[in-house]
Design a protein around this motif. Structure first.
Motif: not given
Length: 679
Positions: A94-98, A140-144, A148-159
């Motif tokens: 999947m996409e790698f989020v920096e 499981d939408l915890s902050p873990n 938050i990528d380098t532009t400040g975009r939040p990305v939901i992971v671990d589905l």
């Protein structure tokens, strides 16, 4: 149990031979790696240990990722199965989020403005809504699980826990999720695995934490964290922080409703409400009339010879002059000073002194027919008496040639709401008289300033503040001038947290009402007011008048007291003696800049010798240094002003920590902590 990371890496190397792998994390059923050297861009690879988790679980994540395409949800690339030492392992790419997990930013104590917090929550809800739109809930939408990528975009992971609403649950956990970040129905007496409304609840916890700076539940240990949503009722964010707009507080509380059917029942409605809150915050911050540029007002009274020096006002360039009527001759002199053409000139009627004993009032105020000779504290029992009083105050200002009129006002101590109402009624009367005398209000750009002069308790106590704001929003205003008297030394920087929070709340409400607020007779905390949305800051005429004098019992003392120098690095005025001690300890840290400071330090041997000429330079430096900070703040985009000042305050905090403790009156550094709390 945690899977064998080394084994998972061997499997990953078999899936993509020759790739460079960087371990990102390992959990109870999988390890995740960053893969480079295969494609132009790095991507993430999750290897699932079939011995630790049913392969169906990875199928769930794959199915969820395949169904969802959204900028705030990690993007799917591919999947497969590989044999390793006789066992089958599933893998997902999947996409790698920096970036870093939101949890780490919360743990590090990062602060978000209300607008930043809502915009972050808005993106998370939009991403989650894309999942919900495919009849899938994350669970499981915890902050873990938010990066938050380098532009400040939040990305939901671990589905990995994502569950299609038609699926039969496979997890062995009675209530899947992360303790502390779960909904009541997931942890109640009859727990369920929840649906998209459970995700909504957890997003409400995240939003609450971003806005308030702490979560809605209190607990010790994992079990209490797990049970908290089912047994605790959160306090509304606005109860904890009055600067939180009502619409934002209500939205979060609806998301956090204990029963799912009390939350938003359509994702589109929740998104629309978030849009409305974002718009309100943006518009509120960007439509502070007049214009969006903070204005700096210089108050002039006694000891103003420094302002009469040719070129001073042109160089300091105040946006306005607020003149005290010491005498008609002095008013005329100050009104005619050479100044930038755009400078607004006002004469403060000082009518709050009308409640003082006769001998304590200024000559001009003594002449006003206020309240009757026998009892000057009765106010105006009849409109005609109020009209006579207001007309005389108006005439006095119009004769002086002001650019805006200050309506009569009166100081309200604790419980004296009648005097606030009297000030507001005088403003109405003055506007009517100005319109009758000069239709179109005489072409004045800022026709009438309404003034509220109150004790600090009117801001610090919630019930008093609510009463004050109910009054202030009851009638239209051109400009509201706010004068606040506190118990602090008159030359000290205001650091009372309750009062500052009340000020932020008032500014928020008045911006929503479309009324520009000028915070007058204040010290450096006026700069804080500008960052919080005030339209203008007016300093006191001198250090000893930066805290409004209510209605003194004796004659006003015009002596200036010890000379004080404004040090921008410290956001405060300190005595010249203290300044010498600090510069001796750390000369570079306390260096003053600007032409007035340069000449002053050269002539006074580092402020060791202050005569009348040096005092002029000192006052000129103080005015110019404050003006410069307003200019720097005004150069920031409106939503960024609070963040900019936060950086300035944090820098000041560092300076205070590196310097010897200051023992002079009003020279405490504690105000910086309060400012940071409010910002």
């Amino acid at each position: 149990m945690v899977v064998d990371r080394a084994l998972m890496q061997q499997v990953a190397e078999q899936v993509f031979p020759g790739a460079t792998l960087e371990h990102l994390g390992t959990g109870g059923f999988a390890s995740t790696f960053k893969v480079t050297g295969i494609d132009d861009a790095p991507f993430a690879l999750k290897v699932v240990d079939s011995a630790q988790s049913d392969a169906e679980r990875s199928d769930r994540e794959l199915a969820a990722l395949q169904r969802v395409s959204h900028a705030n949800v990690v993007a799917y690339r591919g999947t497969g199965t590989v044999e390793h030492d006789g066992a089958a392992y599933r893998w997902l790419s999947m996409e790698f989020v920096e970036g870093a997990p939101l949890r780490s930013q919360l743990r590090d104590g990062r602060k978000w403005t209300h607008l930043e917090a809502v915009q972050l929550l808005q993106q998370l809800v939009a991403g989650a809504a894309a999942i919900w739109g495919e009849q899938t809930s994350h669970r499981d939408l915890s902050p873990n699980n938010v990066l938050i990528d380098t532009t400040g975009r939040p990305v939901i992971v671990d589905l990995g826990l994502a569950r299609h609403l038609d699926d039969i649950t496979i997890t062995a956990l009675p209530t899947p999720g992360t303790p502390g970040w779960m909904s009541p129905e997931q942890v109640g007496d009859s727990p369920t695995h929840g649906d998209w409304r459970s995700d909504q609840f957890v997003l409400g916890i995240i939003g609450y934490t971003l806005v308030v700076g702490a979560g809605p539940f209190s607990y010790n240990g994992r079990f209490e964290a797990w049970r908290a949503p089912a047994v605790q009722t959160p306090r509304a964010p606005r109860q904890l922080d009055p600067t939180v707009p009502t619409a934002l507080s209500d939205l979060l509380m609806k998301m956090l409703a204990r029963h799912p059917h009390r939350r938003y029942l359509q994702a589109a409605t929740l998104l629309a409400e978030l849009d409305r809150v974002v718009t309100a915050l943006t518009v509120t911050e960007e439509t502070v009339a007049p214009g969006t540029v903070p204005r700096f007002y210089l108050a002039l009274a006694d000891n103003v010879g420094y302002a009469m020096v040719p070129g001073v006002l042109q160089r300091v360039a105040p946006d306005g002059l607020i003149i005290e009527p010491r005498s008609p001759e002095r008013v005329t002199t100050l009104m005619n000073l050479d100044r930038p053409a755009s400078t607004t000139r006002l004469v403060d009627p000082m009518t709050h002194l009308a409640r003082s004993p006769f001998a304590a009032r200024m000559v001009f105020v003594q002449e006003l027919p206020y309240g009757g000779a026998d009892d000057p504290l009765t106010g105006f029992g009849a409109p005609d008496k109020r009209g006579i009083f207001c007309q005389q105050v108006l005439d006095h200002q119009l004769v002086a040639g002001v650019d805006a009129v200050m309506a009569p006002y009166f100081y309200a101590a604790s419980g004296e709401g009648a005097w606030i109402r009297e000030s507001l009624q005088c403003a109405i009367t003055t506007r009517e008289q100005l319109e009758a005398r000069a239709p179109g209000r005489g072409g004045l750009l800022e026709p009438v300033w309404t003034t509220a002069a109150v004790a600090g308790i009117w801001l610090a106590q919630e019930d008093r503040r609510d009463e004050l704001m109910t009054l202030l929003t009851s009638q239209p205003m051109d400009t509201l001038q706010l004068l606040v008297h506190t118990t602090q030394p008159s030359f000290a920087t205001l650091g009372d947290l309750a009062t500052l929070r009340g000020l932020a709340d008032l500014l928020s409400i008045m911006r929503e009402a479309g009324v520009p607020v000028v915070l007058s007779r204040r010290g450096p905390e006026g700069l804080l007011g500008l960052a919080l949305g005030a339209a203008g800051w007016g300093t006191g005429p001198r250090a000893g008048q930066q805290n409004m004098t209510p209605h003194p019992e004796g004659k006003i003392d015009s002596r200036s007291g010890p000379d004080r120098v404004y040090v921008p690095q410290l956001l405060s005025r300190i005595t010249t003696d203290t300044y010498q001690l600090l510069t001796a300890a750390d000369p570079g840290r306390m260096a003053l800049s600007g032409p007035y400071a340069t000449e002053l330090l050269a002539r006074s041997h580092g402020l060791a010798q202050i005569g009348s000429e040096e005092r002029y330079l000192l006052l000129q430096h103080n005015a110019q240094a404050a003006r410069q900070q307003v200019t720097e703040l005004a150069a920031q985009a409106v939503p960024a002003r609070a963040s900019h000042l936060r950086t300035v305050v944090e820098t000041a905090q560092g300076h205070f920590a590196a310097l010897p403790a200051m023992a002079g009156p009003g020279e405490s550094s504690t105000f910086v902590d309060a400012w940071l709390e409010v910002l």
